[in-house]
Write a protein that holds these residues in place. Structure first.
Motif, mmCIF file in Angstrom:
data_model
loop_
_atom_site.group_PDB
_atom_site.id
_atom_site.type_symbol
_atom_site.label_atom_id
_atom_site.label_comp_id
_atom_site.label_asym_id
_atom_site.label_seq_id
_atom_site.Cartn_x
_atom_site.Cartn_y
_atom_site.Cartn_z
ATOM 1 N N ILE A 1 10.715 45.175 63.231
ATOM 2 C CA ILE A 1 9.450 44.658 62.699
ATOM 3 C C ILE A 1 9.275 45.042 61.232
ATOM 4 C CG2 ILE A 1 6.935 44.847 62.872
ATOM 5 C CD1 ILE A 1 7.324 45.148 65.918
ATOM 6 N N LEU A 2 9.610 46.292 60.916
ATOM 7 C CA LEU A 2 9.485 46.745 59.533
ATOM 8 C C LEU A 2 10.495 46.048 58.628
ATOM 9 C CD1 LEU A 2 8.901 50.567 60.136
ATOM 10 C CD2 LEU A 2 7.224 48.869 59.422
ATOM 11 N N LEU A 3 11.695 45.785 59.148
ATOM 12 C CA LEU A 3 12.699 45.097 58.351
ATOM 13 C C LEU A 3 12.285 43.661 58.062
ATOM 14 C CD1 LEU A 3 16.218 46.230 59.665
ATOM 15 C CD2 LEU A 3 15.299 46.482 57.351
ATOM 16 N N VAL A 4 11.639 42.995 59.030
ATOM 17 C CA VAL A 4 11.160 41.632 58.806
ATOM 18 C C VAL A 4 10.206 41.606 57.617
ATOM 19 C CG1 VAL A 4 9.736 39.772 59.739
ATOM 20 C CG2 VAL A 4 11.498 40.820 61.166
ATOM 21 N N GLY A 5 9.283 42.582 57.581
ATOM 22 C CA GLY A 5 8.338 42.638 56.476
ATOM 23 C C GLY A 5 8.984 42.988 55.154
ATOM 24 N N LEU A 6 10.115 43.702 55.214
ATOM 25 C CA LEU A 6 10.752 44.175 53.993
ATOM 26 C C LEU A 6 11.755 43.178 53.422
ATOM 27 C CD1 LEU A 6 11.216 46.470 51.950
ATOM 28 C CD2 LEU A 6 12.877 47.442 53.555
ATOM 29 N N VAL A 7 12.612 42.622 54.289
ATOM 30 C CA VAL A 7 13.700 41.772 53.793
ATOM 31 C C VAL A 7 13.737 40.397 54.454
ATOM 32 C CG1 VAL A 7 15.169 43.693 53.090
ATOM 33 C CG2 VAL A 7 15.296 42.858 55.438
ATOM 34 N N GLY A 8 12.784 40.093 55.357
ATOM 35 C CA GLY A 8 12.747 38.774 55.977
ATOM 36 C C GLY A 8 13.419 38.745 57.340
ATOM 37 N N TRP A 9 13.078 37.719 58.120
ATOM 38 C CA TRP A 9 13.559 37.671 59.501
ATOM 39 C C TRP A 9 15.045 37.367 59.595
ATOM 40 C CZ3 TRP A 9 15.812 33.300 61.468
ATOM 41 C CH2 TRP A 9 15.601 32.108 60.784
ATOM 42 N N THR A 10 15.600 36.634 58.621
ATOM 43 C CA THR A 10 17.036 36.308 58.669
ATOM 44 C C THR A 10 17.876 37.576 58.598
ATOM 45 O OG1 THR A 10 16.624 34.184 57.599
ATOM 46 C CG2 THR A 10 18.895 34.992 57.608
ATOM 47 N N VAL A 11 17.566 38.429 57.635
ATOM 48 C CA VAL A 11 18.303 39.690 57.500
ATOM 49 C C VAL A 11 18.038 40.590 58.698
ATOM 50 C CG1 VAL A 11 18.577 41.769 56.103
ATOM 51 C CG2 VAL A 11 18.312 39.554 54.988
ATOM 52 N N ALA A 12 16.775 40.635 59.166
ATOM 53 C CA ALA A 12 16.431 41.498 60.294
ATOM 54 C C ALA A 12 17.188 41.090 61.558
ATOM 55 C CB ALA A 12 14.924 41.464 60.542
ATOM 56 N N LEU A 13 17.260 39.778 61.828
ATOM 57 C CA LEU A 13 17.991 39.305 63.011
ATOM 58 C C LEU A 13 19.490 39.560 62.862
ATOM 59 C CD1 LEU A 13 16.256 35.927 63.988
ATOM 60 C CD2 LEU A 13 16.165 38.130 65.180
ATOM 61 N N THR A 14 20.006 39.387 61.652
ATOM 62 C CA THR A 14 21.422 39.676 61.425
ATOM 63 C C THR A 14 21.702 41.158 61.663
ATOM 64 O OG1 THR A 14 21.457 37.930 59.739
ATOM 65 C CG2 THR A 14 23.320 39.444 59.792
ATOM 66 N N TYR A 15 20.790 41.999 61.190
ATOM 67 C CA TYR A 15 20.910 43.446 61.425
ATOM 68 C C TYR A 15 20.878 43.748 62.922
ATOM 69 C CZ TYR A 15 19.628 48.386 61.540
ATOM 70 O OH TYR A 15 19.593 49.721 61.812
ATOM 71 N N LEU A 16 19.984 43.063 63.654
ATOM 72 C CA LEU A 16 19.882 43.263 65.098
ATOM 73 C C LEU A 16 21.214 42.983 65.781
ATOM 74 C CD1 LEU A 16 18.474 43.494 67.887
ATOM 75 C CD2 LEU A 16 17.759 41.110 67.602
ATOM 76 N N PHE A 17 21.817 41.843 65.473
ATOM 77 C CA PHE A 17 23.059 41.463 66.149
ATOM 78 C C PHE A 17 24.212 42.374 65.742
ATOM 79 C CE2 PHE A 17 20.826 37.269 66.460
ATOM 80 C CZ PHE A 17 20.750 37.261 67.844
ATOM 81 N N PHE A 18 24.272 42.729 64.472
ATOM 82 C CA PHE A 18 25.328 43.639 64.039
ATOM 83 C C PHE A 18 25.128 45.027 64.651
ATOM 84 C CE2 PHE A 18 26.336 40.764 60.376
ATOM 85 C CZ PHE A 18 27.693 40.650 60.634
ATOM 86 N N GLY A 19 23.871 45.506 64.683
ATOM 87 C CA GLY A 19 23.595 46.819 65.268
ATOM 88 C C GLY A 19 23.941 46.863 66.742
ATOM 89 N N LEU A 20 23.557 45.811 67.474
ATOM 90 C CA LEU A 20 23.927 45.723 68.891
ATOM 91 C C LEU A 20 25.444 45.671 69.047
ATOM 92 C CD1 LEU A 20 21.408 43.282 70.626
ATOM 93 C CD2 LEU A 20 21.816 45.692 71.161
ATOM 94 N N GLY A 21 26.091 44.931 68.161
ATOM 95 C CA GLY A 21 27.545 44.838 68.233
ATOM 96 C C GLY A 21 28.212 46.186 68.057
ATOM 97 N N VAL A 22 27.715 46.975 67.088
ATOM 98 C CA VAL A 22 28.263 48.321 66.877
ATOM 99 C C VAL A 22 28.066 49.175 68.128
ATOM 100 C CG1 VAL A 22 27.969 50.458 65.573
ATOM 101 C CG2 VAL A 22 28.014 48.276 64.369
ATOM 102 N N ALA A 23 26.862 49.139 68.699
ATOM 103 C CA ALA A 23 26.564 49.964 69.875
ATOM 104 C C ALA A 23 27.419 49.568 71.073
ATOM 105 C CB ALA A 23 25.077 49.842 70.226
ATOM 106 N N ILE A 24 27.531 48.261 71.314
ATOM 107 C CA ILE A 24 28.296 47.781 72.472
ATOM 108 C C ILE A 24 29.788 48.053 72.290
ATOM 109 C CG2 ILE A 24 28.991 45.716 73.750
ATOM 110 C CD1 ILE A 24 26.161 44.586 73.061
#
Length: 347
Positions: free
Chosen positions: A149-172
């Motif tokens: 939520i904070l990333l969406v406000g800071l850098v936009g939803w495109t970057v935030a969603l990309t971060y989400l998928f990359f972060g999940l990818g690293v964890a998995i």
């Protein structure tokens, strides 16, 4: 008469509800408690030392309370599962799905790295495969909903969603790799003994235990695990509190703004000694971006702070051997570096 004097299931359930209500009442007052204790010191609340004191007196009881609740619950749940049943339920063929599920669970748990450790210990003690538990340990602080939520406000939803998928990818992926390496033998001896089972009293089937006996096993789990890790929790969070707020943003902005290949590894290395949660690191991210730092480099720093913090490693040292911690750091750091380089190339 066998079992005489033991409270019945109804009494135990009532006591459980009361205990949970009391636990929540205390947990909800941790912020006012930390502020009250900080006010007893002759320091300015908004100073570096004031922030450190408030941080310490909030995080220590928070982590200890989470550890107590989760380990007790896992101890009770584990009493229903024999080692054979646990292994059959969590066979290797389900590991990939388990990594995905535990990483997704991490998104829904707004824990910092040290707060995620109690649930990690609970998972391991319940016989959950090691790689699956690591997927949670990585995802919980890195990609929780507060950070998104904070990333969406800071850098936009495109970057935030990309971060989400990359972060999940690293964890998995990191959890899957650690699971494939079969490193359960690199757990500390006392954790390995819990992981291997044998929690029910000798000669008693898990299904035959009374609720009182199951609660007693939960209490024993809390007593034994807290005795081994409480001091290191305090030391780890104390170290995090000391360095909390002392972030040299100007120097880091200069390093992360360069186009040199080494800026991403340098950002990861700089993030390891620090300690904060996702919400706490966002203002630092904002300040670094404002100083011209590259997005991928800053996100790699953010991931390093909340997934590879030194205080977290100090606490995990009581659960994992140094070899396993080294493997964990190497696998996760590799994933973070990949994210940093990819973000710099894409954005």
């Amino acid at each position: 008469m066998k079992g005489a004097g033991k409270p019945g299931p109804l009494v135990l359930l009532v006591l459980t509800v009361v205990a949970l209500a009391l636990w929540w009442a205390l947990y909800s007052q941790l912020v006012p408690f930390a502020e009250m204790v900080t006010g007893l010191f002759p320091v300015e609340r908004n100073s570096h030392i004031g922030e450190a004191i408030a941080f310490f007196f909030y995080d220590v009881p928070k982590v200890l309370m989470l550890l107590t609740l989760i380990v007790f619950a896992m101890g009770v749940v584990r009493s229903w599962f024999s080692p054979e049943k646990t292994r059959a339920l969590l066979a290797g063929k389900r590991q990939g799905l388990g990594n995905v599920m535990s990483a997704c669970l991490g998104i829904l748990t707004p824990f910092c790295s040290c707060s995620a450790v109690p649930l990690f210990i609970g998972f391991v003690s319940a016989g959950v495969p090691l790689g699956v538990t690591f997927s949670f340990l990585i995802a919980a602080p890195m990609v929780n909903e507060v950070a998104l939520i904070l990333l969406v406000g800071l850098v936009g939803w495109t970057v935030a969603l990309t971060y989400l998928f990359f972060g999940l990818g690293v964890a998995i992926l990191a959890g899957w790799i650690i699971g494939k390496l079969k490193l359960e033998g690199w757990l500390q001896d006392w954790v390995r003994e819990i992981h291997s089972g044998a929690d029910a009293p000798e000669g008693v089937q898990a299904e035959a235990l009374s609720l009182f006996d199951r609660y007693r096993l939960g209490y024993v789990a809390v007593r034994d695990i807290l005795a081994k890790v409480w001091l290191w929790i305090i030391i780890g969070i104390g170290l995090g509190a000391i360095i909390h707020g002392y972030v040299p943003e100007d120097m880091m902005g200069a390093i992360m703004g360069g186009g040199a290949w080494w800026s991403v590894p340098a950002a990861v290395i700089m993030g390891i000694p620090l300690y904060t949660n996702a919400a706490g690191v966002i203002p630092i991210v904002e300040a670094l971006l404002g100083k011209g730092a590259a997005l991928g480099t800053v996100l790699a720093f953010m991931m390093s702070v909340i997934a590879l913090s030194l205080p977290e490693m100090l606490i995990l040292r009581q659960v994992l051997t140094l070899r396993l911690i080294a493997v964990f750091i190497a696998v996760v750091a590799t994933g973070i570096l990949a994210v940093g380089f990819l973000f710099n190339a894409i954005f």
